[in-house]
Design an enzyme around this catalytic site. Structure first.
Site, PDB file in Angstrom:
ATOM      1  CB  ALA A  34      10.207 -12.112   0.889  1.00 30.72           C
TER       2      ALA A  34
ATOM      3  CB  THR B 206      -0.924  -0.005   1.232  1.00 33.78           C
ATOM      4  OG1 THR B 206      -1.753  -1.161   1.189  1.00 33.78           O
ATOM      5  CG2 THR B 206      -1.785   1.248   1.289  1.00 33.78           C
TER       6      THR B 206
ATOM      7  CE  LYS C 139       0.013  -9.726   1.782  1.00 36.07           C
ATOM      8  NZ  LYS C 139       1.319  -9.766   1.113  1.00 36.07           N
TER       9      LYS C 139
ATOM     10  CG  PHE D  43      -3.615   1.461  10.279  1.00 37.37           C
ATOM     11  CD1 PHE D  43      -4.430   0.439   9.855  1.00 37.37           C
ATOM     12  CD2 PHE D  43      -2.294   1.479   9.844  1.00 37.37           C
ATOM     13  CE1 PHE D  43      -3.957  -0.557   9.009  1.00 37.37           C
ATOM     14  CE2 PHE D  43      -1.807   0.490   9.003  1.00 37.37           C
ATOM     15  CZ  PHE D  43      -2.658  -0.543   8.583  1.00 37.37           C
TER      16      PHE D  43
END
Length: 558
Positions: free
Chosen positions: A275, A75, A107, A384
């Site tokens: 990853a 994001t 996720k 947030f």
């Protein structure tokens, strides 16, 4: 106040035709292979006019150690790209493609979030242009040819007990971790123990992402070690004559994909190795193309700086000659409080004490980017709605007190407008000299590379080798593979190999339980702790909430 879901925001967006998006960065329509109105593959053979153009600045977005609370690294990368475009910079974004495993698992979707997304979001998350299916097919063709070769006489003298090549599927399916196949008589193959990996852990995925073109890809496929003979000689895909057909299956998958953000910033979304079990970066081809097309290219590397960013530099940058201009380390109040000891279900309330306890984790990742890898670095606090002013101020004060640049960004709620301050700081840092350095030398013995990784990047004191790992290291060095970089497979949730050790532990050791060669990709895979190359679904997978309505609109996808 109710918030729209990511899917609702994406579905309400007005997208530009992909030809217009390409034109913004100088890609002519003749180089586009169109997939509908809003997706295209790029035929780089028709882009000779770009080859002499100066490369832009590469901005590497990474993060602190992730938590179930979320950090929003993708994001932030998307929002930063939009913000750079807003301040008048010619910008492109280079990201990985999502795997269906996490999409249907824990996720959910992986194309950014809120008002900082790449679109069409549903297409990108579900099949996209078919790249992962092609990678899976190429991988499994090789697997089929191995067993077929053994069935028809085994001219290469392959020892079925020493086959290291695994079949793959792009799904979280724990049932396939350990299987026995080839049952029910001679006509159905030779019975042997086997297993599946998730497609994003396949060496074919890594090879595609580390290849500049189809011919280089074919040569790397040829070098894949599939196993060993009865007298311990490595056997390659080239000896099985599989590499040509594998490359044929990948002829379109190797071409970068072009889409756009909600604010119409061009985005190259191509390749998708995990990853924590692979090298965690999008393709070299997409990154290099983006650098020829734009003055600023924002890319992200998976999970924390100890995983994706480390591999971006020690593996991808070595092979591609890439030199990031700036590193952006993403952090959230929620994640810092979790690293300070607060359970996920208690994160809503203000807790300055826990926040301060969690800060050393963030600072370790900043140290990695600045001191280990030599990159100008800024911390981006991903805001947030529930974050308090006091919490945000504490992070800024603590970071600045240690000489760390920090910027508050609100791209989830505001898109590019929420990242303008970060964009300006990135442009300023890009004017500084990037002194790229590596965590180890390729000439170091394998064990020394591992020790340097643990000590420099993770902050531990050393390694513990199982007997099997020690034996395999000795064999790989004897076979001439000792000078390859390392691809560490390690939990993403801790700097250690124990997912429960949060914060910034010290005086720990990393247990190396398995070592294997990915000779085609050009690195040595090292498995630590209890890391798995085939994830499982949670008790309530995201798939339970994903549906399609009578108008054909997908719902519940994040």
């Amino acid at each position: 106040m109710g918030y729209k879901t990511d899917a609702e925001i994406a579905q309400e967006a007005m997208l530009l035709p992909i030809e217009e998006v390409a034109a913004k960065i100088g890609i002519e329509s003749s180089a586009l292979e169109i997939y509908g109105n809003y997706k295209a593959k790029i035929d780089e053979s028709k882009l000779d006019y770009l080859k002499d153009r100066k490369d832009g600045n590469l901005i590497l977005v990474t993060a602190m150690t992730p938590t179930p609370a979320g950090e929003g690294k993708t994001t932030m990368a998307v929002g930063l790209g939009d913000a750079l475009q807003r301040i008048g910079k010619k910008t492109a974004i280079a990201l990985r493609e999502p795997s269906l495993g996490p999409v249907f698992g824990i996720k959910g979707g992986a194309a950014g979030g809120g008002y900082a997304q790449v679109v069409p979001m549903e297409d990108i998350n579900l099949h996209f242009t078919g790249d992962f299916h092609a990678i899976g097919a190429a991988n499994n063709l090789l697997a089929a040819m191995i067993d077929n070769h053994i069935h028809h006489g085994n001219e290469l003298n392959i020892d079925p007990r020493k086959i290291i090549w695994k079949r793959v599927v792009d799904m979280n399916d724990r049932q396939l971790r350990f299987i026995v196949d080839g049952l029910n008589g001679k006509a159905n193959g030779m019975p042997r123990e086997d297993c599946f990996q998730i497609t994003v852990a396949s060496e074919v995925m890594a090879i595609l992402c580390l290849s500049n073109n189809i011919l280089e890809l074919k040569e790397k496929l040829k070098n894949i070690v599939i196993g060993y003979t009865y007298d311990d000689r490595p056997v390659t895909a080239g000896e099985l004559k599989a590499h040509g057909a594998m490359a044929a299956l990948l002829k379109d998958a190797v071409k970068p994909n072009l889409v756009q953000t909600l604010e119409h910033t061009p985005a190259f979304v191509h390749g998708g190795p995990f990853a924590n079990i692979a090298h965690g970066c999008n393709s070299i081809a997409a990154t290099k193309l983006a650098l020829k097309c734009a003055d600023y290219v924002v890319t992200e590397a998976g999970f924390g700086a100890d995983l994706g960013a480390e591999k971006f530099i020690n593996i991808k940058s070595r092979y591609a000659g890439l030199k990031p201009s700036v590193a952006v380390v993403v952090a959230t109040v929620r994640a810092l409080k979790m690293h300070g000891g607060v359970p996920k279900n208690e994160l809503k309330g203000e807790n300055l004490e826990a926040l301060e306890k969690g800060l050393p984790n963030l600072l370790k990742h900043v140290e990695n980017m600045q001191n280990v890898f030599g990159l100008p670095t800024v911390v981006a606090i991903n805001r947030f709605p529930q974050d308090t002013d006091a919490e945000l101020q504490l992070i800024e004060d603590q970071c600045r007190g240690l000489g760390v640049k920090v910027v508050l960004a609100d791209v989830w709620a505001k898109g590019g407008a929420g990242g303008v301050d970060l964009a300006r700081q990135v442009v300023k840092l890009a004017e500084l000299e990037s002194k790229l350095s590596f965590a180890y030398d390729l000439q170091d013995p394998i064990t020394l590379k591992l020790e340097k990784m643990v000590q420099k990047v993770y902050g531990g004191k050393g390694i513990v080798l199982t007997p099997a790992a020690r034996k395999e290291i000795e064999r790989l060095e004897a076979l001439g593979y000792g000078n390859l970089p390392i691809c560490m497979a390690k939990t993403q949730y801790s700097l250690t190999d124990d997912a429960k050790k949060l914060g910034r532990p010290s005086e720990f050791e990393i247990t190396i339980r398995e070592v294997k060669i990915s000779a085609g990709a050009g690195f040595i895979v090292v498995l630590t702790g209890s890391i798995l190359t085939m994830p499982g679904l949670p008790k309530h997978p995201a798939a339970e909430n994903i549906d399609i309505n009578k108008e054909g609109k997908i719902v519940g996808l994040f």
